[in-house]
Design an enzyme around this catalytic site. Structure first.
Site: not given
Lengths: 276, 197
Positions: B18, B45, B138
């Site tokens: 991310s 992401h 995540d």
């Protein structure tokens, strides 16, 4: 509790019970997402395992409607993929109207109706809404009720508005709704001629013919065998030279009836039926 | 013997990243050995409503072409895949992709947990999971699933991460086999590649 708790053997027993008791067939749903949906239902209703869910389904027929609502994915937005909607307005619909005075449209798997309202807005801006016959179907009757009402959480409108701006509509999205109790109430006259019907793509029959079918991000929940079967029905439901639209990351390339379509726009996944 | 205890049991690599991972990813992709055999499946992401650009940006530097898979496309050896914008990316048993528009998970779609977990299910011990820099949790659960099913786990060294929340969350939840800097991850992949000759 976690994913490991739902095994494939559990899912097989579950889909068999649903098929036997309710005549809905989930056997050929894509395993990964179906498994997550079942896991989610176990958590939501605090079932300790799949057997408890099966027991409830056998004993409580009203629960089945809730089950259908929860097992299906109902995440959608207005004007999702704005470039697709531009293409529809600038090329596809004018093309259909070259040869017809009216246009028949099927939203297959319409969920909470955002796509139907988007279509209605597009057609109104083209001054064609009166000439359109729209049928919107979904497997889930309660989501159809929600779609009919056209009341969306106001927090979703930010994203919908952004999509509409990128679609380059002729007005503002706020022209089409008013705010009431934290909901965006879409103008009901947009969908007064829309026919909302319960229909299951898997077990349902071919019920009409259309100039344009939208079935975007619906078949991703099916495995390839089932996609093939459903695509045959969609093909049969199109007039010759009618258009089929699927999701931007779906493809007809692998399906059995690919040769009965041509690609009109590969980026937006718009196909045209060229053979019966 | 190299530094890493690797063999050729692996069938796929899955990478989650991310905020702050883009540079590391491009460095890895631009330093892959020629004819690298294993498929690399990436869930990063990204902006939800920008469909184009990201895959092209990654492809420019990459030794191997990076593509966004279509729904039900097979996972092939020697390919690099990127989860498309606004879809969750899963791998099914039988090693093909499925996409979904389900609810966001960990405030993310694509969710790294979903990609990692389904890869762990499909590949079991034949999977290598790599978690890079990022600002949320995540991927932590996904890394745990990889470890639980016998796969190999690698986290980017938090000291090197622009934002270390993501690798740290994975390290807190499960055993990480190697904590490595990007340069060392590249060395690892080179050594891994040698096992397939």
């Amino acid at each position: 509790m976690h994913m490991q708790d739902v095994e494939i053997s559990d899912l097989r027993r579950l889909t068999k019970v649903i098929l036997d008791e309710y005549d809905y067939d989930f056997t050929n749903y894509a395993m990964s997402s179906f498994r997550r949906r079942i896991q989610r239902i176990l958590e939501l209703y605090k079932f300790g395992n799949v057997n408890m869910l099966i027991k409830r389904l056998k004993e409580d027929r009203e629960f089945f409607d809730e089950f259908i609502s929860e097992v299906t994915v109902n995440v959608t937005e207005m004007f999702r993929d704005p470039s697709f909607w531009r293409e529809l307005r600038d090329h596809i619909i004018p093309n259909i109207l070259l040869n017809h005075n009216t246009i028949s449209i099927w939203h297959a798997g319409c969920s909470s109706g955002e796509e139907v309202f988007s279509m209605a807005i597009l057609l109104r801006e083209m001054k064609m809404l009166d000439k359109a016959k729209i049928i919107a179907t979904d497997i889930d009757t309660s989501i159809l009720d929600r779609a009919r009402r056209g009341a969306y959480p106001i927090k979703n409108m930010d994203l919908n508005e952004k999509n509409y701006i990128r679609f380059q509509g002729s007005g503002k999205l706020s022209d089409y709704y008013k705010e009431e109790n934290g909901k965006a109430m879409l103008d009901p006259s947009l969908v007064e001629n829309v026919s909302w019907r319960q229909h299951d793509l898997v077990k349902g029959i071919v019920f009409n013919k259309f100039d344009l079918i939208l079935c975007r991000n619906v078949m991703i929940y099916f495995n390839q065998n089932l996609q093939n079967e459903v695509l045959k029905k969609l093909h049969e439901s199109l007039f010759k030279y009618g258009y089929l639209v699927i999701g931007s990351k779906e493809s007809l390339i692998w399906c059995e009836i690919a040769n009965k379509f041509i690609v009109v726009n590969n980026e937006e996944k718009i196909y045209k039926k060229i053979k019966d | 013997m190299g530094r890493f205890n690797v063999n050729n049991q692996y069938k796929a690599i899955v990478i989650g990243g991310s905020a702050g991972s883009f540079q590391g990813i491009t460095k890895i992709l631009s330093n892959l050995p020629d004819n690298f055999q294993l498929p690399i499946i990436m869930c990063l992401h990204r902006l939800k409503h920008v469909r184009n650009g990201f895959v092209e940006a990654l492809s420019i530097k990459s030794i191997m072409e990076v593509t966004e898979p279509y729904d039900k496309q097979s996972v092939k050896r020697g390919k690099v895949y990127l989860a498309p914008a606004n879809y969750h990316l899963s791998v099914e048993l039988g090693q093909y992709f499925s996409l979904s528009t389900e609810e966001m998970v960990n405030n993310s779609r694509p969710s790294i947990d979903i990609t990692l977990e389904t890869c762990a299910y499909a590949y079991r011990q034949r999977l290598i999971g790599i978690i890079l820099s990022g600002a949320n949790k995540d991927g932590a659960m996904g890394m745990k699933r990889i470890k639980d099913r016998g796969g190999l786990t690698i986290a980017q060294d938090p000291a090197e991460c622009m934002i270390d929340t993501m690798p740290k969350a994975a390290m807190a939840l499960t055993e990480i086999d190697y904590t490595l800097k990007i340069e060392e991850i590249i060395q690892f992949l080179i050594e891994l590649h040698k096992q397939y000759k």
